[in-house]
Design an enzyme around this catalytic site. Structure first.
Site, short mmCIF file in Angstrom:
data_model
loop_
_atom_site.label_atom_id
_atom_site.label_comp_id
_atom_site.label_asym_id
_atom_site.label_seq_id
_atom_site.Cartn_x
_atom_site.Cartn_y
_atom_site.Cartn_z
N THR A 32 25.96 29.51 -25.80
CA THR A 32 25.77 28.96 -27.35
C THR A 32 25.09 27.15 -27.28
O THR A 32 26.35 26.56 -27.14
CB THR A 32 26.34 29.35 -29.31
OG1 THR A 32 26.60 30.50 -29.22
CG2 THR A 32 26.00 28.75 -30.21
N GLY A 33 24.19 26.96 -28.31
CA GLY A 33 24.44 25.16 -28.89
C GLY A 33 23.03 25.01 -27.78
O GLY A 33 22.19 25.86 -27.50
N ASP A 89 27.95 27.65 -20.94
CA ASP A 89 28.66 27.10 -22.28
C ASP A 89 28.53 25.69 -22.50
O ASP A 89 28.51 25.30 -21.66
CB ASP A 89 29.43 28.18 -22.28
CG ASP A 89 29.64 28.31 -24.09
OD1 ASP A 89 28.79 27.73 -24.96
OD2 ASP A 89 29.95 29.09 -24.95
N ASP A 92 31.79 20.60 -27.00
CA ASP A 92 32.21 19.29 -27.95
C ASP A 92 32.96 18.38 -27.87
O ASP A 92 33.05 17.28 -28.30
CB ASP A 92 32.31 19.87 -29.08
CG ASP A 92 31.54 21.19 -29.83
OD1 ASP A 92 30.82 21.19 -30.25
OD2 ASP A 92 31.74 22.25 -30.38
N LYS A 102 35.69 23.43 -28.33
CA LYS A 102 34.63 24.20 -28.91
C LYS A 102 34.76 25.04 -30.35
O LYS A 102 35.56 24.97 -30.91
CB LYS A 102 34.51 25.11 -27.29
CG LYS A 102 33.87 25.10 -26.57
CD LYS A 102 33.76 26.10 -25.72
CE LYS A 102 32.64 27.68 -25.72
NZ LYS A 102 31.59 26.43 -26.27
N GLY A 103 32.90 24.70 -31.03
CA GLY A 103 33.36 25.78 -31.80
C GLY A 103 32.01 24.85 -33.21
O GLY A 103 32.27 25.43 -34.40
N GLY A 104 31.87 23.56 -32.92
CA GLY A 104 30.54 23.29 -33.65
C GLY A 104 29.49 24.44 -33.88
O GLY A 104 29.12 24.31 -35.00
N GLY A 105 29.03 25.03 -33.39
CA GLY A 105 28.13 26.21 -33.12
C GLY A 105 28.94 27.47 -33.97
O GLY A 105 27.95 28.82 -34.43
N GLU A 111 32.54 33.56 -28.24
CA GLU A 111 32.92 32.23 -26.22
C GLU A 111 34.10 32.56 -26.01
O GLU A 111 33.73 32.77 -23.99
CB GLU A 111 32.56 30.69 -27.25
CG GLU A 111 30.64 30.58 -27.62
CD GLU A 111 30.78 29.25 -28.36
OE1 GLU A 111 29.50 28.96 -27.77
OE2 GLU A 111 31.28 28.19 -28.14
#
Length: 236
Positions: A32-33, A89, A92, A102-105, A111
């Site tokens: 994602t991203g 992937d 961040d 990770k996890g900005g999205g 993920e």
């Protein structure tokens, strides 16, 4: 037609570099991203040209699902396969030990499942995501079941964190994940032991998972703009 700006070009280069590592006949985790979106695009283009054949993707988010369908990548699920060959992937933050935040999205739970199962996990980032210590520039996302939001925030405070509920942009109210949960972003003044903290947070009742990815990444592909030119380097 104008050329993309150097930062966009850098993301495209990194995405293509990752997509080029996908081989025919493989199961691919689709992250994602914005940078990973270019990887999905290039995988689709390789399929359409016939350069790549017989692959199936496992998306980590609704965004990845939509992009995969847009670019003609066949999809499957973890119920239908017994392995994932490669996952691509973003991240961040990336520390010198290749640990990630990770996890900005707001997709880090799915993920982590997909990326951890992959035989090879490739992280695609620009050089601004490289940090000496995790938590330096980015808050730590924690996905939580809505009914447990308040007790989880109190538990995170006891661990030394400063939690805030992530609110939506162009939407009234909090961000809701693809799984129907909420995201708490936590500031830690000193994040010394990512492996231990990852376990401690995940042991809090009501937490699904957090954005610490410790010991999961295999290869980091870093995009850089040097003298106005986009380039990619690899960290093993």
């Amino acid at each position: 037609m104008s050329q993309p700006d150097p930062v966009t070009l850098m993301k495209q280069y990194v995405g293509k570099a990752a997509a080029d590592r996908v081989q025919s006949g493989t199961i691919v985790g689709l992250g994602t991203g914005s940078t990973t979106a270019y990887a999905i695009q290039y995988i689709g283009e390789r399929l359409q040209s016939g350069e790549l054949k017989d692959i199936k993707g496992i998306p980590t988010s609704f965004q990845a699902t939509v992009l995969a369908k847009q670019y003609g990548i066949p999809l499957t699920t973890l119920d239908e396969v017994d392995h994932i060959d490669i996952a691509i992937d973003g991240a961040d933050e990336v520390d010198p030990s290749k640990n990630l935040i990770k996890g900005g999205g707001a997709a880090h739970t799915r993920e982590k499942i997909v990326d951890s199962l992959a035989e090879v996990f490739i992280v695609v980032v620009d050089n601004s995501k490289l940090v000496d210590r995790l938590g330096s520039t980015f808050l730590l996302p924690v996905e939580v079941i809505p009914m447990a939001m308040t007790p989880v925030m109190k538990a995170l405070e006891k661990l030394g964190g400063k939690p805030t509920l992530r609110m939506g942009v162009k939407k009234a109210g909090p961000v809701v994940t693809d799984e129907g949960n909420l995201v708490i972003d936590v500031k830690f003044d000193l994040l010394e032991n990512p492996a231990e903290l990852e376990k401690e947070i995940n042991n809090i009742p009501g937490v699904l998972d957090n954005g610490l990815f410790v010991g999961v990444a295999d290869i980091i592909l870093v995009g850089e703009v040097i003298d106005g030119e986009a380039k990619v380097r690899e960290i093993l």
